[in-house]
Design a protein around this motif. Structure first.
Motif, PDB file in Angstrom:
ATOM      1  N   ALA A  28      31.316  48.480  24.147  1.00  0.00           N
ATOM      2  CA  ALA A  28      32.600  48.223  23.483  1.00  0.00           C
ATOM      3  C   ALA A  28      33.719  48.039  24.502  1.00  0.00           C
ATOM      4  O   ALA A  28      34.573  47.154  24.363  1.00  0.00           O
ATOM      5  CB  ALA A  28      32.929  49.375  22.536  1.00  0.00           C
ATOM      6  N   ILE A  29      33.723  48.876  25.535  1.00  0.00           N
ATOM      7  CA  ILE A  29      34.757  48.774  26.573  1.00  0.00           C
ATOM      8  C   ILE A  29      34.613  47.467  27.336  1.00  0.00           C
ATOM      9  O   ILE A  29      35.601  46.764  27.595  1.00  0.00           O
ATOM     10  CB  ILE A  29      34.671  49.979  27.519  1.00  0.00           C
ATOM     11  CG1 ILE A  29      35.039  51.261  26.775  1.00  0.00           C
ATOM     12  CG2 ILE A  29      35.595  49.798  28.720  1.00  0.00           C
ATOM     13  CD1 ILE A  29      34.685  52.526  27.512  1.00  0.00           C
ATOM     14  N   ALA A  30      33.379  47.125  27.702  1.00  0.00           N
ATOM     15  CA  ALA A  30      33.163  45.887  28.455  1.00  0.00           C
ATOM     16  C   ALA A  30      33.550  44.656  27.643  1.00  0.00           C
ATOM     17  O   ALA A  30      34.122  43.702  28.179  1.00  0.00           O
ATOM     18  CB  ALA A  30      31.702  45.792  28.879  1.00  0.00           C
ATOM     19  N   ARG A  31      33.261  44.687  26.339  1.00  0.00           N
ATOM     20  CA  ARG A  31      33.588  43.536  25.480  1.00  0.00           C
ATOM     21  C   ARG A  31      35.086  43.256  25.474  1.00  0.00           C
ATOM     22  O   ARG A  31      35.514  42.095  25.405  1.00  0.00           O
ATOM     23  CB  ARG A  31      33.087  43.815  24.064  1.00  0.00           C
ATOM     24  CG  ARG A  31      33.419  42.718  23.051  1.00  0.00           C
ATOM     25  CD  ARG A  31      32.767  43.017  21.710  1.00  0.00           C
ATOM     26  NE  ARG A  31      33.158  44.315  21.190  1.00  0.00           N
ATOM     27  CZ  ARG A  31      34.291  44.537  20.509  1.00  0.00           C
ATOM     28  NH1 ARG A  31      35.142  43.529  20.310  1.00  0.00           N
ATOM     29  NH2 ARG A  31      34.583  45.728  20.042  1.00  0.00           N
ATOM     30  N   LEU A  32      35.883  44.300  25.566  1.00  0.00           N
ATOM     31  CA  LEU A  32      37.338  44.130  25.591  1.00  0.00           C
ATOM     32  C   LEU A  32      37.880  43.992  27.009  1.00  0.00           C
ATOM     33  O   LEU A  32      38.780  43.194  27.265  1.00  0.00           O
ATOM     34  CB  LEU A  32      38.005  45.332  24.913  1.00  0.00           C
ATOM     35  CG  LEU A  32      37.762  45.493  23.417  1.00  0.00           C
ATOM     36  CD1 LEU A  32      38.297  46.829  22.937  1.00  0.00           C
ATOM     37  CD2 LEU A  32      38.406  44.360  22.640  1.00  0.00           C
ATOM     38  N   ALA A  33      37.331  44.775  27.934  1.00  0.00           N
ATOM     39  CA  ALA A  33      37.931  44.866  29.262  1.00  0.00           C
ATOM     40  C   ALA A  33      37.659  43.650  30.131  1.00  0.00           C
ATOM     41  O   ALA A  33      38.531  43.249  30.912  1.00  0.00           O
ATOM     42  CB  ALA A  33      37.434  46.130  29.971  1.00  0.00           C
ATOM     43  N   VAL A  41      44.770  39.270  35.359  1.00  0.00           N
ATOM     44  CA  VAL A  41      44.944  38.875  36.750  1.00  0.00           C
ATOM     45  C   VAL A  41      45.656  37.537  36.866  1.00  0.00           C
ATOM     46  O   VAL A  41      46.131  37.180  37.949  1.00  0.00           O
ATOM     47  CB  VAL A  41      43.593  38.812  37.503  1.00  0.00           C
ATOM     48  CG1 VAL A  41      42.932  40.169  37.541  1.00  0.00           C
ATOM     49  CG2 VAL A  41      42.658  37.771  36.905  1.00  0.00           C
ATOM     50  N   ALA A  42      45.760  36.786  35.751  1.00  0.00           N
ATOM     51  CA  ALA A  42      46.453  35.500  35.811  1.00  0.00           C
ATOM     52  C   ALA A  42      47.931  35.684  36.130  1.00  0.00           C
ATOM     53  O   ALA A  42      48.518  34.875  36.853  1.00  0.00           O
ATOM     54  CB  ALA A  42      46.288  34.747  34.491  1.00  0.00           C
ATOM     55  N   GLU A  43      48.549  36.751  35.589  1.00  0.00           N
ATOM     56  CA  GLU A  43      49.988  36.946  35.836  1.00  0.00           C
ATOM     57  C   GLU A  43      50.288  37.214  37.304  1.00  0.00           C
ATOM     58  O   GLU A  43      51.160  36.554  37.886  1.00  0.00           O
ATOM     59  CB  GLU A  43      50.536  38.069  34.960  1.00  0.00           C
ATOM     60  CG  GLU A  43      52.028  38.276  35.142  1.00  0.00           C
ATOM     61  CD  GLU A  43      52.621  39.247  34.143  1.00  0.00           C
ATOM     62  OE1 GLU A  43      53.696  39.791  34.417  1.00  0.00           O
ATOM     63  OE2 GLU A  43      52.012  39.454  33.086  1.00  0.00           O
ATOM     64  N   PRO A  44      49.610  38.169  37.954  1.00  0.00           N
ATOM     65  CA  PRO A  44      49.868  38.312  39.396  1.00  0.00           C
ATOM     66  C   PRO A  44      49.406  37.110  40.198  1.00  0.00           C
ATOM     67  O   PRO A  44      49.939  36.850  41.273  1.00  0.00           O
ATOM     68  CB  PRO A  44      49.089  39.574  39.784  1.00  0.00           C
ATOM     69  CG  PRO A  44      48.090  39.760  38.712  1.00  0.00           C
ATOM     70  CD  PRO A  44      48.737  39.244  37.461  1.00  0.00           C
ATOM     71  N   PHE A 295      46.886  44.854  37.420  1.00  0.00           N
ATOM     72  CA  PHE A 295      46.493  44.157  36.209  1.00  0.00           C
ATOM     73  C   PHE A 295      44.981  44.150  36.044  1.00  0.00           C
ATOM     74  O   PHE A 295      44.463  44.163  34.926  1.00  0.00           O
ATOM     75  CB  PHE A 295      47.041  42.732  36.215  1.00  0.00           C
ATOM     76  CG  PHE A 295      48.473  42.648  35.788  1.00  0.00           C
ATOM     77  CD1 PHE A 295      48.843  42.931  34.496  1.00  0.00           C
ATOM     78  CD2 PHE A 295      49.468  42.288  36.688  1.00  0.00           C
ATOM     79  CE1 PHE A 295      50.166  42.867  34.089  1.00  0.00           C
ATOM     80  CE2 PHE A 295      50.795  42.211  36.296  1.00  0.00           C
ATOM     81  CZ  PHE A 295      51.144  42.500  34.991  1.00  0.00           C
ATOM     82  N   ALA A 296      44.257  44.117  37.157  1.00  0.00           N
ATOM     83  CA  ALA A 296      42.806  44.201  37.071  1.00  0.00           C
ATOM     84  C   ALA A 296      42.382  45.537  36.471  1.00  0.00           C
ATOM     85  O   ALA A 296      41.551  45.598  35.555  1.00  0.00           O
ATOM     86  CB  ALA A 296      42.193  44.025  38.468  1.00  0.00           C
ATOM     87  N   LEU A 297      42.959  46.634  36.962  1.00  0.00           N
ATOM     88  CA  LEU A 297      42.639  47.954  36.424  1.00  0.00           C
ATOM     89  C   LEU A 297      43.209  48.142  35.023  1.00  0.00           C
ATOM     90  O   LEU A 297      42.668  48.906  34.212  1.00  0.00           O
ATOM     91  CB  LEU A 297      43.175  49.032  37.363  1.00  0.00           C
ATOM     92  CG  LEU A 297      42.480  49.115  38.728  1.00  0.00           C
ATOM     93  CD1 LEU A 297      43.248  50.045  39.664  1.00  0.00           C
ATOM     94  CD2 LEU A 297      41.045  49.581  38.583  1.00  0.00           C
ATOM     95  N   ASP A 298      44.304  47.461  34.724  1.00  0.00           N
ATOM     96  CA  ASP A 298      44.932  47.594  33.413  1.00  0.00           C
ATOM     97  C   ASP A 298      44.061  47.017  32.307  1.00  0.00           C
ATOM     98  O   ASP A 298      44.322  47.264  31.127  1.00  0.00           O
ATOM     99  CB  ASP A 298      46.299  46.897  33.419  1.00  0.00           C
ATOM    100  CG  ASP A 298      47.275  47.551  32.453  1.00  0.00           C
ATOM    101  OD1 ASP A 298      47.161  48.777  32.252  1.00  0.00           O
ATOM    102  OD2 ASP A 298      48.137  46.854  31.907  1.00  0.00           O
ATOM    103  N   ALA A 299      43.044  46.244  32.668  1.00  0.00           N
ATOM    104  CA  ALA A 299      42.096  45.763  31.656  1.00  0.00           C
ATOM    105  C   ALA A 299      41.461  46.944  30.930  1.00  0.00           C
ATOM    106  O   ALA A 299      41.211  46.888  29.722  1.00  0.00           O
ATOM    107  CB  ALA A 299      41.019  44.898  32.306  1.00  0.00           C
ATOM    108  N   LEU A 300      41.206  48.018  31.656  1.00  0.00           N
ATOM    109  CA  LEU A 300      40.671  49.226  31.029  1.00  0.00           C
ATOM    110  C   LEU A 300      41.721  49.873  30.130  1.00  0.00           C
ATOM    111  O   LEU A 300      41.390  50.448  29.090  1.00  0.00           O
ATOM    112  CB  LEU A 300      40.218  50.214  32.098  1.00  0.00           C
ATOM    113  CG  LEU A 300      39.044  49.747  32.966  1.00  0.00           C
ATOM    114  CD1 LEU A 300      38.801  50.740  34.102  1.00  0.00           C
ATOM    115  CD2 LEU A 300      37.786  49.586  32.121  1.00  0.00           C
TER     116      LEU A 300
END
Length: 459
Positions: A28-33, A41-44, A295-300
């Protein structure tokens, strides 16, 4: 605690049930994260691309971009509750079996974003030079910063609408559609900036204009998707003043939390500006890299917001706790992996952003410190996301203001006692920023250990 009755009318594209997420939390986490990671990561990457392109115009231009970027991100990101708060509200309503109410809450956020964006954009454009002057940069850097910020202010309404529409889709546990928009927007941003800065001869103004065009296109695309979903569910498209006002008031605690967080970032840049153009230019790139990693870590954190809101909306406290433990594990090891990656390239990356050897040396040291602090950052972002998903905005506001108060003496000491050597001064500043992240971790951990944030039901 209030538990809402689940409706029998569940749409075909409804997210997985909280019980399913508890049984298979990693999936479930991977499907969203994973899609959220690629989107975030597109924004930075926008800023990294701007930094790389503008950096080859000169050190003054890169320093000016550092000042303008800090001001622009503040003008837009203080309203990040439009994404975070909307995700939490929509996910909680879905967990309670109320998809129509979820869309209504999401549309209220979109209307609020449009209004706030127009006001914020107009004020930022009108006071661009005084805002940039607050950082104390050199006269040459100030001119470039003012140009970049004044043009970029045109895109603030689109930036806020983008936040709100992304929040709606995340609440529906759809992180793939924002990924498509981000991919197209980033590609357009690179092409437009290269053309407008160099062949068109617009310099730093061309970089700002290219990013505005790309962000406006992204916002328009996601808005179309949300409106189509609203029409399918027969949700009212017109703004409801009372609901929009409640959405604004409900977002106030997250606004305070974000203002305190942005104040810490701005004050860090203010200290860097007082160290000179070389440390400021290096700090701009290092802060942009930090943004990329954040932002990469914020995916979690995004996964945490959606899963926590849905689980608590359905009254599943045990599932919320279980998912939080798994996401903390992911956050720690994700931070370790990113830290090792930065450590491996901390001498290579500076050459991509500037030909100035002094800036390269200072940047390499800042990246080294940044790499060491990534495991701490991974835990911070997960805990922040989980508590946002729970709607624990008031506690988050108190926590972040307290952390800012603790950080201020550290920054003032750095500014007053910084060594004359640019490399040593910037290294000291980044160790101080790492201490700021450690303060956040302790405060968020103490809150998460309690049960006060585990409120169930649709409200």
């Amino acid at each position: 605690m209030v538990k809402a009755q689940r409706s029998r009318a569940v749409p075909d594209d409804a997210p997985a049930a909280p019980g399913d997420a508890r049984a298979r939390p990693h999936r479930a986490i991977a499907r969203l994260a994973v899609p959220a990671f690629l989107t975030l990561v597109a924004e930075p990457l926008f800023l990294l691309a701007d930094s790389a392109i503008v950096g080859h115009l000169g050190t003054a231009q890169l320093a000016g971009l550092g000042v303008a970027s800090a001001a622009l991100l503040t003008a837009a990101n203080i309203f990040v509750f439009l994404a975070y708060g909307t995700t939490s509200l929509v996910a909680r309503q879905l967990g309670a079996g109320r998809p129509d109410a979820a869309l209504s809450a999401g549309l209220d956020g979109v209307w609020l974003a449009a209004g706030l964006g127009l006001v914020s954009g107009a004020l930022t454009a009108a006071f661009a030079r005084p805002i940039c002057a607050l950082f104390g940069a050199s006269a040459a850097a100030l001119d470039h910063a003012t140009t970049y910020l004044r043009i970029s202010a045109i895109g603030i309404p689109a930036m806020l609408v983008l936040l709100a529409t992304t929040g709606v889709l995340r609440g529906f546990q759809d992180t793939r559609t924002p990924l498509v928009a981000a991919t197209l927007g980033f590609t357009a941003n690179i092409v437009l900036n290269l053309v407008l800065v160099y062949p068109a001869g617009l310099g730093i103004a061309g970089s700002a204009l290219g990013t505005v065009i790309a962000q406006t296109g992204m916002a328009g695309g996601l808005l179309w998707v949300v409106l189509r979903k609203a029409r399918t569910s027969a949700a009212a498209l017109r703004p409801h003043p009372g609901r929009v006002l409640r959405a604004a008031l409900g977002g106030m605690p997250l606004l305070v939390r974000t203002l305190a967080l942005r104040a810490a970032m701005l004050l860090t840049t203010w200290v860097a500006a007082g160290l000179g153009d070389v440390p400021l230019a290096a700090h701009q790139v290092a802060l942009t890299v930090f943004g990329f990693l954040a932002f990469a870590l914020d995916a979690l954190a995004i996964a945490g917001q959606a899963l926590t809101g849905a689980s608590l909306g359905a009254g599943d406290v045990e599932g919320t706790r279980a998912a939080t433990r798994v996401m903390l594990w992911w956050g720690w090891w994700g931070g370790v992996a990113l830290g090792l990656l930065v450590l491996a390239v901390h001498r290579v990356l500076p050459a991509l952003f500037t030909p100035d050897p002094a800036v390269r040396d200072a940047l390499a040291v800042a990246l080294l410190v940044l790499a060491i602090g990534q495991p701490i950052a991974g835990l911070v972002f997960v805990l922040d996301g989980v508590l946002i998903g729970a709607g624990d905005g008031l506690a988050l506001a108190v926590v972040q203001v307290g952390v800012l108060v603790a950080y201020l003496p550290v920054l003032l000491a750095v500014r007053a006692n910084a060594p004359d050597d640019a490399v040593a001064a910037l290294q000291l500043l980044w160790w101080s920023f790492t201490a700021f992240m450690a303060f956040r971790l302790v405060a968020l951990w103490l809150r998460a250990r309690t049960d006060r944030w585990l409120v169930t039901g649709a409200a």
